[in-house]
Design an enzyme around this catalytic site. Structure first.
Site, PDB file in Angstrom:
ATOM      1  N   LYS A 204       1.030  -3.422  -2.194  1.00  0.00           N
ATOM      2  CA  LYS A 204      -0.489  -3.504  -1.301  1.00  0.00           C
ATOM      3  C   LYS A 204      -1.770  -4.604  -1.969  1.00  0.00           C
ATOM      4  O   LYS A 204      -1.505  -4.595  -3.422  1.00  0.00           O
ATOM      5  CB  LYS A 204      -0.327  -1.714  -0.628  1.00  0.00           C
TER       6      LYS A 204
HETATM    7  C1  LIG Z   1       3.565   0.903   2.042  1.00  0.00           C
HETATM    8  C2  LIG Z   1       4.049   1.169   3.250  1.00  0.00           C
HETATM    9  C3  LIG Z   1       3.707   3.248   3.553  1.00  0.00           C
HETATM   10  C4  LIG Z   1       4.064   3.695   2.738  1.00  0.00           C
HETATM   11  O1  LIG Z   1       3.012   3.945   1.762  1.00  0.00           O
HETATM   12  P1  LIG Z   1       3.472   4.514   0.370  1.00  0.00           P
HETATM   13  O2  LIG Z   1       2.085   4.349  -0.151  1.00  0.00           O
HETATM   14  O3  LIG Z   1       4.070   3.618  -0.386  1.00  0.00           O
HETATM   15  O4  LIG Z   1       3.966   5.938   0.461  1.00  0.00           O
HETATM   16  C5  LIG Z   1       3.637   3.154   5.470  1.00  0.00           C
HETATM   17  N1  LIG Z   1       3.208   2.601   6.039  1.00  0.00           N
HETATM   18  C6  LIG Z   1       3.079   0.868   5.920  1.00  0.00           C
HETATM   19  C7  LIG Z   1       3.291  -0.147   7.319  1.00  0.00           C
HETATM   20  C8  LIG Z   1       3.238   0.565   4.715  1.00  0.00           C
HETATM   21  O5  LIG Z   1       3.863  -0.982   4.474  1.00  0.00           O
END
Ligand SMILES: *Cc1c(COP(=O)(O)O)cnc(C)c1O
Length: 380
Positions: free
Chosen positions: A180
Site C-alpha cells: 500500500k
Molecule cells: C489491502 C486491502 C484490504 C485489507 O488490508 P490489510 O491491511 O491487508 O488487512 C482491504 N481492502 C482493500 C481494498 C485492500 O486493498
C-alpha cells in the site's frame, strides 16, 4: 522480476523503529496517538483510530455501525475479500452491486434498487486509488438514512473535488500493508469526524475494555471494565513510528506514482489491445494500482497468455481482483455466483495490474512499456 508493488524502507524509517524499540513502550504507547493525529491531520478528519490491519479497520467500522445478523451492507465485488468479509464478521449480509465498466468503481445507478429496509451502509471501495463519486453517494445515503464507509485501502493521498479520501465518508478504512502507499508491516487506520464512532472503535480494538494499560498506569489503578466483546486489534508503537516516518514521504510517493501513470497513459494511448481504466476529471488519483484491460477480445485465455508472457519477460503483472462473490465461501454461504455482477465478471477476464510503486526507476518503467507493447502486439 519487477513486481506489481513493493515497499520502500530507508535509514530514517529504520532509525525511527529502533528508537522505539529502545523506549519504554513497545505497544499502546505515545507513538500510536502521534500516528493517529498525523493521519487525521493529513486527510482532514477529526479523529483516527489505528489498528492492526486494514481488515481490522473495516471490521471496527462495521462494529461501530452496529451491523448485526439480518442487516445488509452494499459492497462492490471488484475488491479484496476483506471489503466484504468485515460485514460477515458481524453477522451481516453483503449485497454485491456491480461496477461501472470504465472505472470498475461501484455503479451508483445500480445501488438504490438494492436498498431495502434492512440496508445499513454502503462500503465504497476507491478501487485502484480512484475515489468513488462521493457527492452522489452522499445523496443516496442521506435519502435512505444509511452510512457510507469508504474502503480507502487503495486511496491514501487521493482526492475528490480537492478533499482527501479519509474526509469524505462517515468512516474511512486504510491499510498499511507493504504494497500500500505507506507501510507499518501490517497495520490499518479508520478516520472519521464522529467522536462517538471513534470512541467505540478504540474500545473495540482493545477487547471491549474501556481503558488501556497506559491510561491505567497514568491514573494509578488496576481496575478496568470490559463493556462489550472486542478483539485484540492493537498496533504496536514501533509500527506507528515506522508509519510516521513513511507518512513524511507520502506526498512525493503519490506524485511519483502519478508520474509513472502518466508515462503509461502516453505509451499505451495508441496501442490497440491495451486500454487503461477511465479517470474522472474531478479526482486526484493515488494509483495504488495501474489497471489495464488487455486483449483484442475479452476473454480469460488471451489475458492468461499475456500474463504468462509478461512474467517470462520479468514483468510481475497481477490481477486485481477475482470478483468476491465468485469465491467458494460466498457462493456457498449466500447462494450466489456467476451472473450476479456481469460487468465485474467480464472485466475480471481481461484486467491486469502493471508494476506501480514509487521506487520503480525510469528504466523499469521503460522496460514494462516495451515488454507490454511487444507482447500485446504479438497477439494482435
Ligand atoms: C489491502 C486491502 C484490504 C485489507 O488490508 P490489510 O491491511 O491487508 O488487512 C482491504 N481492502 C482493500 C481494498 C485492500 O486493498
Amino acid at each position: 522480476m519487477i513486481p506489481y508493488g513493493r515497499q520502500f524502507i530507508d535509514d530514517d524509517d529504520i532509525r525511527a523503529v529502533v528508537e522505539v524499540l529502545k523506549s519504554d513502550w513497545l505497544t499502546t504507547g505515545p507513538k500510536v496517538q502521534e500516528f493517529e493525529q498525523a493521519v487525521a491531520d493529513y486527510v482532514g478528519a477529526k479523529y483516527a483510530v489505528a489498528v492492526s490491519s486494514g481488515t481490522a479497520a473495516l471490521h471496527a467500522a462495521m462494529y461501530a455501525l452496529d451491523i448485526e445478523s439480518g442487516d445488509e451492507v452494499i459492497v462492490p465485488p471488484m475488491t479484496f475479500a476483506a471489503s466484504a468479509n468485515c460485514i460477515v464478521y458481524q453477522g451481516g449480509t453483503p449485497i454485491f452491486v456491480d461496477v461501472s465498466s470504465d472505472t470498475l468503481l461501484i455503479d451508483l445507478d445500480k445501488v438504490e434498487e438494492k436498498i431495502t429496509p434492512r440496508t445499513k451502509a454502503i462500503i465504497a471501495v476507491d478501487y485502484a486509488g480512484h475515489p468513488c463519486d462521493y457527492d452522489t453517494l452522499r445523496k443516496i445515503a442521506t435519502r435512505h438514512h444509511i452510512a457510507i464507509v469508504a474502503d480507502g485501502c487503495h486511496a491514501l493521498g487521493a482526492e475528490y473535488n480537492s478533499s482527501k479520501v479519509g474526509s469524505l465518508a462517515d468512516m474511512t478504512a486504510f491499510s498499511f500493508h507493504p504494497v500500500k502507499h505507506i507501510t507499518t508491516g501490517e497495520g490499518g487506520m479508520i478516520t472519521t469526524d464522529n467522536g462517538n464512532l471513534a470512541h467505540r472503535m478504540k474500545i473495540f480494538r482493545n477487547h471491549g475494555i474501556t481503558t488501556d494499560h497506559r491510561q491505567r498506569e497514568d491514573h494509578g489503578t488496576w481496575i478496568y471494565e470490559m463493556i462489550d466483546l472486542g478483539y485484540n486489534y492493537r498496533i504496536t508503537d514501533f509500527q506507528c513510528a515506522l508509519g510516521m516516518s513513511q507518512l513524511k514521504k507520502l506526498h512525493d510517493w503519490v506524485a511519483r506514482r502519478r508520474n509513472i501513470a502518466a508515462r503509461y497513459d502516453i505509451a499505451f494511448a495508441d496501442i490497440e489491445g491495451i486500454k487503461p481504466l477511465a479517470v474522472r476529471g474531478n479526482v486526484h488519483h493515488a494509483y495504488h494500482l495501474y489497471v489495464v484491460r488487455t486483449g483484442m477480445n475479452e476473454g480469460d485465455t488471451e489475458r492468461t497468455k499475456i500474463f504468462k508472457a509478461l512474467h517470462e519477460y520479468g514483468i510481475g503483472v497481477n490481477v486485481h481482483y477475482i470478483p468476491v462473490h465468485l469465491h467458494p465461501f460466498y457462493r456457498n454461504k449466500f447462494k450466489i455466483g456467476p451472473g450476479l455482477c456481469p460487468v465485474a465478471e467480464a472485466a475480471y477476464q481481461s484486467i491486469l495490474s502493471l508494476p506501480m510503486f514509487p521506487a520503480m526507476s525510469d528504466a523499469d518503467v521503460s522496460q514494462v512499456i516495451e515488454s507490454i507493447t511487444k507482447v500485446v502486439r504479438s497477439f494482435a
